[in-house]
Design an enzyme around this catalytic site. Sequence first.
Site, PDB file in Angstrom:
ATOM      1  CB  SER A  86       1.605  -3.040 -12.573  1.00 16.55           C
ATOM      2  OG  SER A  86      -0.331  -3.593 -12.401  1.00 16.55           O
ATOM      3  CG  HIS A 190      -1.679  -4.096  -7.654  1.00 16.83           C
ATOM      4  ND1 HIS A 190      -1.722  -5.177  -8.907  1.00 16.83           N
ATOM      5  CD2 HIS A 190      -0.892  -3.015  -8.904  1.00 16.83           C
ATOM      6  CE1 HIS A 190      -1.227  -5.455  -9.799  1.00 16.83           C
ATOM      7  NE2 HIS A 190      -0.832  -3.773  -9.765  1.00 16.83           N
TER       8      HIS A 190
END
Length: 305
Positions: A86, A190
């Site tokens: 991430s 996400h």
Amino acid sequence: MLVLVAPGQGAQTPGFLTPWLDLPGAADRIAAWSDAIGLDLAHYGTQADADAIRDTAVAQPLLVAAGLLSAAALDAPSPDVVAGHSVGEITAAAIAGVIEEEAALRFVRTRGLGMAEAAAITETGMAALLGGDPAVTVPHLEKLGLTPANVNGGGQIVAAGTAAQLAALEADKPEGVRRVVALKVAGAFHTHHMAPAVEKLRAAVGDLTVLDPTVRYVSNADGHTVATGTEVVARLVGQVANPVRWDLCMETFQKLGVTALVELSPGGTLTGLAKRALPGVKTLALKTPDDLDAARALISEHAGA
């Protein structure tokens, strides 16, 4: 062959930056980055409580700063491979020479603010599912309207969606899942909920000076090695609203012949996944400066393939 990895949001804990600031030059570096982005990183990394550093706009710059600070403290040969989970991909991009360190901090500040604003639109969150078969879990999540936002390998998938969808998951776990654990993040990262942040990052890319990576850079979008800086940055923008496939990154590490993995500060999460998914690979998490000597020894033994 050695891979250097950077953790994502949720790895931060109150006071974790404190011992790192005792290293020569570290406090000055953090102060310069703080001035550049208008955020007191030293305060948040040493004095702020868990709620304060849970704030997306704070957590993300703090994690990138800590990763870069611990990488510099290693003072070791370059790794053979870099990757990040991430927001850790921004740390990895800076280590690979794609963007400069201060530019990385400015970029992640924009990312954090944009994602915080997107998260405020609807009450959303994320939860880790422990155990279960992805072939069973993923369709079950999609049935509930949730996104498998992080497919981490090692028996772990992170679901993301609205508060109501996550509550439904608690009441209706997929077959084989032992536990559902809420994560210390402030939104459904996400996923499509982050689309507004993608537009902000796309606009910020124009301010970046971008170079091709100097070491192998593995993207968490699909586990592929990315050879050009423009493609790395494009993926940094798009991944905000798309799932993280850390399982595929670990498969790539295995295919490349990685023999050791070092996780930057605040390490632990990715090391744990590697221990389960990459048997035979030596691992080390840089939790404090006390771990530096062991990390240098591991790097000296395994880097330079």
